[in-house]
Design a protein around this motif. Sequence first.
Motif, mmCIF file in Angstrom:
data_model
loop_
_atom_site.group_PDB
_atom_site.id
_atom_site.type_symbol
_atom_site.label_atom_id
_atom_site.label_comp_id
_atom_site.label_asym_id
_atom_site.label_seq_id
_atom_site.Cartn_x
_atom_site.Cartn_y
_atom_site.Cartn_z
ATOM 1 N N LEU A 145 26.724 -20.273 52.873
ATOM 2 C CA LEU A 145 25.532 -19.554 52.408
ATOM 3 C C LEU A 145 25.593 -19.261 50.914
ATOM 4 O O LEU A 145 24.589 -19.390 50.201
ATOM 5 C CB LEU A 145 25.370 -18.239 53.180
ATOM 6 C CG LEU A 145 25.026 -18.337 54.664
ATOM 7 C CD1 LEU A 145 25.006 -16.950 55.283
ATOM 8 C CD2 LEU A 145 23.683 -19.015 54.860
ATOM 9 N N ASN A 149 26.654 -25.096 46.301
ATOM 10 C CA ASN A 149 25.652 -25.925 46.962
ATOM 11 C C ASN A 149 25.230 -25.318 48.300
ATOM 12 O O ASN A 149 24.800 -26.034 49.204
ATOM 13 C CB ASN A 149 26.201 -27.341 47.180
ATOM 14 C CG ASN A 149 26.514 -28.046 45.874
ATOM 15 O OD1 ASN A 149 25.743 -27.977 44.925
ATOM 16 N ND2 ASN A 149 27.676 -28.708 45.812
ATOM 17 N N LEU A 151 23.253 -22.504 50.979
ATOM 18 C CA LEU A 151 21.857 -22.319 51.374
ATOM 19 C C LEU A 151 21.104 -21.427 50.396
ATOM 20 O O LEU A 151 19.945 -21.706 50.058
ATOM 21 C CB LEU A 151 21.801 -21.732 52.789
ATOM 22 C CG LEU A 151 20.398 -21.479 53.369
ATOM 23 C CD1 LEU A 151 19.633 -22.785 53.479
ATOM 24 C CD2 LEU A 151 20.515 -20.794 54.721
ATOM 25 N N VAL A 152 21.741 -20.364 49.901
ATOM 26 C CA VAL A 152 21.061 -19.439 48.995
ATOM 27 C C VAL A 152 20.697 -20.138 47.693
ATOM 28 O O VAL A 152 19.547 -20.066 47.218
ATOM 29 C CB VAL A 152 21.937 -18.204 48.726
ATOM 30 C CG1 VAL A 152 21.291 -17.304 47.677
ATOM 31 C CG2 VAL A 152 22.163 -17.429 50.018
ATOM 32 N N ASN A 153 21.669 -20.817 47.092
ATOM 33 C CA ASN A 153 21.397 -21.508 45.831
ATOM 34 C C ASN A 153 20.377 -22.627 46.004
ATOM 35 O O ASN A 153 19.489 -22.807 45.161
ATOM 36 C CB ASN A 153 22.692 -22.077 45.251
ATOM 37 C CG ASN A 153 23.447 -21.055 44.414
ATOM 38 O OD1 ASN A 153 22.860 -20.296 43.654
ATOM 39 N ND2 ASN A 153 24.762 -21.023 44.570
ATOM 40 N N GLN A 154 20.486 -23.379 47.078
ATOM 41 C CA GLN A 154 19.547 -24.470 47.306
ATOM 42 C C GLN A 154 18.128 -23.943 47.511
ATOM 43 O O GLN A 154 17.152 -24.526 47.031
ATOM 44 C CB GLN A 154 19.986 -25.289 48.522
ATOM 45 C CG GLN A 154 21.269 -26.074 48.319
ATOM 46 C CD GLN A 154 21.144 -27.111 47.215
ATOM 47 O OE1 GLN A 154 20.119 -27.774 47.085
ATOM 48 N NE2 GLN A 154 22.199 -27.247 46.414
ATOM 49 N N THR A 155 18.009 -22.811 48.217
ATOM 50 C CA THR A 155 16.684 -22.219 48.434
ATOM 51 C C THR A 155 16.078 -21.715 47.138
ATOM 52 O O THR A 155 14.893 -21.962 46.846
ATOM 53 C CB THR A 155 16.788 -21.065 49.445
ATOM 54 O OG1 THR A 155 17.321 -21.556 50.678
ATOM 55 C CG2 THR A 155 15.420 -20.457 49.706
ATOM 56 N N LEU A 156 16.884 -21.002 46.327
ATOM 57 C CA LEU A 156 16.378 -20.485 45.051
ATOM 58 C C LEU A 156 16.004 -21.614 44.097
ATOM 59 O O LEU A 156 14.984 -21.532 43.388
ATOM 60 C CB LEU A 156 17.423 -19.570 44.412
ATOM 61 C CG LEU A 156 17.715 -18.258 45.150
ATOM 62 C CD1 LEU A 156 18.834 -17.496 44.457
ATOM 63 C CD2 LEU A 156 16.463 -17.395 45.232
ATOM 64 N N GLY A 158 15.087 -24.648 45.044
ATOM 65 C CA GLY A 158 13.907 -25.289 45.602
ATOM 66 C C GLY A 158 12.636 -24.514 45.313
ATOM 67 O O GLY A 158 11.555 -25.101 45.144
ATOM 68 N N MET A 159 12.749 -23.179 45.239
ATOM 69 C CA MET A 159 11.587 -22.341 44.908
ATOM 70 C C MET A 159 11.311 -22.290 43.409
ATOM 71 O O MET A 159 10.304 -21.730 42.983
ATOM 72 C CB MET A 159 11.819 -20.916 45.435
ATOM 73 C CG MET A 159 11.922 -20.820 46.944
ATOM 74 S SD MET A 159 12.469 -19.177 47.493
ATOM 75 C CE MET A 159 11.198 -18.137 46.764
ATOM 76 N N THR A 161 13.129 -20.639 41.303
ATOM 77 C CA THR A 161 13.546 -19.346 40.755
ATOM 78 C C THR A 161 14.675 -19.518 39.742
ATOM 79 O O THR A 161 14.731 -18.823 38.732
ATOM 80 C CB THR A 161 13.995 -18.408 41.891
ATOM 81 O OG1 THR A 161 12.951 -18.317 42.859
ATOM 82 C CG2 THR A 161 14.314 -17.022 41.364
#
Length: 303
Positions: A145, A149, A151-156, A158-159, A161
């Motif tokens: 997480l 690489n 989930l948190v970094n990938q999500t941010l 991807g958004m 941010t």
Amino acid sequence: MSAPSTPSLPAAAAPGRTLAAWWQALPLTTVFALFFLVPLALIVMVSFWDFNEYELLPGFTFKNYIAIFEGCSNTSDWCVTFKTYFSTFKFSFLVWLITLVVGFAVSYFLAFHVRSSSVQTLLFVLCTIPFWTSNVIRMIAWVPLLGRNGLVNQTLMGMGTIETPIEWLLFSDFSVVLAFVHLYTMFMIVPIFNSMMRIDRSLIEAASDSGATAWQTLWNVIVPLCRTGIIIGSIFVITIVMGDFVTIGVMGGQQIASIGKIIQVQTNYLQFPLAAANAVILLAIVLMIIWALTRMVDIRKEL
């Protein structure tokens, strides 16, 4: 004229009852002595021994304690020991503060906002679900997480941010504190919730009828009556974090020092007298903290 009656001994002072009480306490006393007092005495004894690369040298020397604080007399810079203790105290304080806030909030919600006892039980059991797995598994679960690489970094990213991954999410002070809070918040919830459930609800109604606001009732009624639970939870959290080395090693990437970590490393290198001396100092500090906390309340009333 009847003869004067002789006063009978109280039941608690009867010899048979006294002897029976000693026999009942004997098993627990034996276990306590064998598994706590004897190992503790051995650690204290070994802390005064000398050692070399191959063997332990029984004797009596303060060499290990002097080696721990070597260089600490220099006032211009902290020695390694002081820096390590400061890091340990920092983690203990941060984890204690966060778990206290979270534990108090969860306990308050369960005790005063959930009316059904069955729902209270269900939600309380849900709080214990993380304890159904190993601590190591719960720590490792944060790696995918919070990693570079993860989930948190990938999500941010991807958004949109952030443009580059956040490095301090994993293997940092942040990840260590996060893991500690995740692992040990339940140790704060249980005693505080137990204290809140013992509060007479008429006291809260009386405070409300007297014109007290919700915050005044919380601060002047609920918090003082929960003080024993807060102290017990604080003892649990502080003592566990002070001696922990697994969480700091895993979540800190073996880059963050603590007293528990130093003791582990010294044990791995077979420096048992030096590790024992560090353990004695750590135990003394923890006992002083516990003594200071127990001066605030009478824990026997809660037990």
